[in-house]
Design a protein around this motif. Structure first.
Motif, PDB file in Angstrom:
ATOM      1  N   GLU A  25      56.495  31.324  13.349  1.00 51.78           N
ATOM      2  CA  GLU A  25      56.834  30.652  14.604  1.00 51.78           C
ATOM      3  C   GLU A  25      58.089  29.791  14.433  1.00 51.78           C
ATOM      4  N   CYS A  26      58.184  29.109  13.311  1.00 51.02           N
ATOM      5  CA  CYS A  26      59.366  28.304  13.005  1.00 51.02           C
ATOM      6  C   CYS A  26      60.608  29.182  12.907  1.00 51.02           C
ATOM      7  N   LEU A  27      60.476  30.296  12.225  1.00 48.91           N
ATOM      8  CA  LEU A  27      61.609  31.217  12.090  1.00 48.91           C
ATOM      9  C   LEU A  27      62.024  31.764  13.455  1.00 48.91           C
ATOM     10  N   ASP A  28      61.058  32.118  14.271  1.00 52.38           N
ATOM     11  CA  ASP A  28      61.357  32.665  15.598  1.00 52.38           C
ATOM     12  C   ASP A  28      62.062  31.642  16.485  1.00 52.38           C
ATOM     13  N   ALA A  29      61.663  30.371  16.372  1.00 56.45           N
ATOM     14  CA  ALA A  29      62.253  29.307  17.178  1.00 56.45           C
ATOM     15  C   ALA A  29      63.506  28.714  16.523  1.00 56.45           C
ATOM     16  N   ASN A  30      63.778  29.129  15.277  1.00 57.90           N
ATOM     17  CA  ASN A  30      64.904  28.616  14.491  1.00 57.90           C
ATOM     18  C   ASN A  30      64.832  27.100  14.351  1.00 57.90           C
ATOM     19  N   LYS A  31      63.614  26.598  14.072  1.00 55.75           N
ATOM     20  CA  LYS A  31      63.391  25.169  13.886  1.00 55.75           C
ATOM     21  C   LYS A  31      62.519  24.960  12.658  1.00 55.75           C
TER      22      LYS A  31
END
Length: 58
Positions: free
Chosen positions: A35-41
């Motif tokens: 999820e972090c990778l997908d949101a780039n956060k």
């Protein structure tokens, strides 16, 4: 899970903070890292955004 955690480390220059997720299953940790990778956060940025959204939606 190793692949996702490695991608997270490469993307953000630090390891995913697994220690901040006690009691979570490997599946849940992998899902949150993805999820972090997908949101780039980073995880800390993502949780700060989630907390702000939750407090304003009440």
């Amino acid at each position: 899970m190793y692949k996702v955690l490695t991608e997270y480390a490469k993307a953000f220059g630090e390891d995913f903070p697994i220690s901040k997720m006690p009691g979570y299953s490997a599946y849940e940790i992998r899902r949150k890292a993805q999820e972090c990778l997908d949101a780039n956060k980073k995880y800390s940025e993502l949780t700060a955004t989630s907390a702000a959204t939750a407090s304003t939606s009440k």
